[in-house]
Design a protein around this motif. Sequence first.
Motif, short mmCIF file in Angstrom:
data_model
loop_
_atom_site.label_atom_id
_atom_site.label_comp_id
_atom_site.label_asym_id
_atom_site.label_seq_id
_atom_site.Cartn_x
_atom_site.Cartn_y
_atom_site.Cartn_z
N GLU A 41 8.69 -13.26 4.11
CA GLU A 41 7.22 -13.25 4.16
C GLU A 41 6.59 -11.90 3.87
OE1 GLU A 41 5.43 -15.94 4.45
OE2 GLU A 41 7.16 -17.24 4.77
N SER A 42 7.30 -10.81 4.16
CA SER A 42 6.66 -9.49 3.99
C SER A 42 7.28 -8.62 2.91
CB SER A 42 6.72 -8.70 5.31
OG SER A 42 6.10 -9.41 6.34
N LEU A 43 8.49 -8.98 2.44
CA LEU A 43 9.17 -8.11 1.47
C LEU A 43 9.54 -8.80 0.15
CD1 LEU A 43 11.85 -6.07 3.47
CD2 LEU A 43 9.61 -5.29 2.68
N PHE A 44 9.87 -10.08 0.23
CA PHE A 44 10.52 -10.69 -0.94
C PHE A 44 9.55 -11.07 -2.06
CE2 PHE A 44 14.90 -12.03 1.00
CZ PHE A 44 15.22 -10.68 1.15
N HIS A 45 8.29 -10.67 -1.93
CA HIS A 45 7.38 -10.79 -3.07
C HIS A 45 7.56 -9.62 -4.03
CE1 HIS A 45 5.56 -7.90 -0.42
NE2 HIS A 45 4.75 -7.52 -1.40
N LEU A 46 8.29 -8.58 -3.58
CA LEU A 46 8.42 -7.36 -4.38
C LEU A 46 9.31 -7.59 -5.60
CD1 LEU A 46 9.01 -4.78 -1.48
CD2 LEU A 46 6.90 -5.07 -2.83
N THR A 47 9.03 -6.86 -6.66
CA THR A 47 9.95 -6.86 -7.80
C THR A 47 11.23 -6.12 -7.38
OG1 THR A 47 9.18 -4.72 -8.58
CG2 THR A 47 8.02 -6.68 -9.44
N THR A 48 12.29 -6.29 -8.14
CA THR A 48 13.54 -5.61 -7.83
C THR A 48 13.32 -4.09 -7.79
OG1 THR A 48 14.68 -7.35 -9.02
CG2 THR A 48 15.96 -5.37 -8.54
N GLU A 49 12.59 -3.62 -8.78
CA GLU A 49 12.36 -2.17 -8.87
C GLU A 49 11.63 -1.64 -7.62
OE1 GLU A 49 9.91 -1.21 -12.16
OE2 GLU A 49 10.29 0.95 -11.96
N ALA A 50 10.62 -2.37 -7.18
CA ALA A 50 9.87 -1.96 -5.99
C ALA A 50 10.74 -2.09 -4.74
CB ALA A 50 8.61 -2.80 -5.85
N PHE A 51 11.49 -3.18 -4.66
CA PHE A 51 12.30 -3.42 -3.46
C PHE A 51 13.32 -2.30 -3.25
CE2 PHE A 51 15.86 -4.96 -1.06
CZ PHE A 51 15.23 -5.51 0.04
N ALA A 80 0.84 -1.21 0.00
CA ALA A 80 0.00 0.00 0.00
C ALA A 80 0.87 1.25 0.00
CB ALA A 80 -0.92 -0.01 1.23
N LEU A 81 1.96 1.22 0.71
CA LEU A 81 2.86 2.38 0.74
C LEU A 81 3.53 2.58 -0.61
CD1 LEU A 81 4.58 1.91 4.20
CD2 LEU A 81 3.08 3.79 3.54
N LEU A 82 4.07 1.50 -1.15
CA LEU A 82 4.82 1.61 -2.41
C LEU A 82 3.90 2.06 -3.55
CD1 LEU A 82 7.18 -1.47 -2.05
CD2 LEU A 82 7.80 0.96 -1.89
N LYS A 83 2.65 1.65 -3.48
CA LYS A 83 1.68 2.08 -4.49
C LYS A 83 1.61 3.61 -4.56
CE LYS A 83 -3.34 2.01 -4.98
NZ LYS A 83 -4.55 1.66 -4.22
N HIS A 84 1.83 4.25 -3.42
CA HIS A 84 1.75 5.71 -3.37
C HIS A 84 3.12 6.39 -3.28
CE1 HIS A 84 -2.54 5.73 -3.37
NE2 HIS A 84 -2.57 4.87 -2.38
N GLY A 85 4.15 5.63 -3.54
CA GLY A 85 5.49 6.23 -3.59
C GLY A 85 6.05 6.61 -2.22
N ILE A 86 5.52 5.98 -1.18
CA ILE A 86 6.05 6.23 0.18
C ILE A 86 6.99 5.08 0.53
CG2 ILE A 86 5.46 6.52 2.63
CD1 ILE A 86 2.68 7.52 1.60
N ARG A 87 8.20 5.42 1.01
CA ARG A 87 9.20 4.38 1.25
C ARG A 87 9.01 3.73 2.63
NH1 ARG A 87 15.14 6.23 -0.08
NH2 ARG A 87 15.32 3.96 -0.08
N PRO A 88 8.79 2.41 2.67
CA PRO A 88 8.69 1.75 3.97
C PRO A 88 10.06 1.68 4.65
CG PRO A 88 7.88 0.33 2.17
CD PRO A 88 8.59 1.48 1.54
N ILE A 89 10.08 1.95 5.95
CA ILE A 89 11.25 1.62 6.78
C ILE A 89 10.82 0.35 7.48
CG2 ILE A 89 12.75 2.34 8.68
CD1 ILE A 89 12.17 5.25 7.95
N PHE A 90 11.27 -0.78 6.94
CA PHE A 90 10.74 -2.08 7.37
C PHE A 90 11.59 -2.63 8.52
CE2 PHE A 90 10.49 -6.67 7.34
CZ PHE A 90 9.12 -6.87 7.30
N CYS A 91 10.95 -2.77 9.69
CA CYS A 91 11.68 -3.24 10.88
C CYS A 91 11.64 -4.76 10.97
CB CYS A 91 11.05 -2.68 12.15
SG CYS A 91 10.97 -0.90 12.19
N CYS A 92 12.77 -5.33 11.32
CA CYS A 92 12.85 -6.76 11.57
C CYS A 92 13.75 -6.97 12.78
CB CYS A 92 13.41 -7.49 10.34
SG CYS A 92 15.04 -6.89 9.82
N GLY A 93 13.66 -8.15 13.37
CA GLY A 93 14.53 -8.41 14.53
C GLY A 93 13.93 -9.44 15.45
#
Length: 252
Positions: A151-161, A117-130
């Motif tokens: 599970e939450s990021l690696f479905h993205l295309t290279t361009e989106a990632f 949803a964020l990437l659709k609108h050009g907002i960059r996620p700061i994705f926390c893991c740990g």
Amino acid sequence: MRKKIVAGNWKMNKTFSEAETLITEIADALDEVTLTNAEVVLCPPALYIEMAMDVAFESNFTVGAQNIYPEDSGAFTGEISPLMLKELNVAYCIIGHSERRKYFNETHQFLMKKVDALLKHGIRPIFCCGEILSEREANQHFKVVNDQLVESLFHLTTEAFRNVVIAYEPVWAIGTGVTASKEQAQEMHAYIRGLVAKKYDAKTADETTILYGGSCNGKNAGELFAQPDVDGGLIGGASLKTDEFMQIVSAL
Ligand code: PEP
């Protein structure tokens, strides 16, 4: 060359007038700093974003949000949408913070929706893991982080990632005063970069900004940020004090 970032996560702190004071102090202090290939991001409570944007307009920082609901609009009482943030020109949004995973039961799948949803609108996620402490003690920390990314990021295309910023935040270090050692941070950051290289490619991995978060302060930021795979920090408590926060910024 990948960008270095110091992002302040204010969480649910500060009244409006306190927030105005803090933002103005930080903006004034940033006027004295030259940031080369580096960015300061402030993530205040959503209610203060517009005020922060007004200050940011004439200053040297970018505004981020702390959360969204992954729909553009609808019957989701109390939530804010990425479309709303986009109209305010919000650049970043924290996703997957351990407090949201724990207190709001946010799952890998829900976080995937938020990222999309964020990437659709050009907002960059700061994705926390740990990992939590028991997972580290059971030597499961690499697997935990691997699963969170897969599970939450690696479905993205290279361009989106390429628009994603990752923040490694060992949960046992958040708000505890116990920081990961520089070796522990470097080891996990290198591991994450390796996962990105394997899933995408070496160039994408090399250009991915990976932040460290967890009791980072003015004293330890220098040695953490000096690690080859640590590209700055996501800062909680220490982002609420101008002097301390600026010491961290100066470690970039
Ligand atoms: C955080 O909550 O993202 C964080 C890093 O908190 P603290 O710096 O207070 O440990």
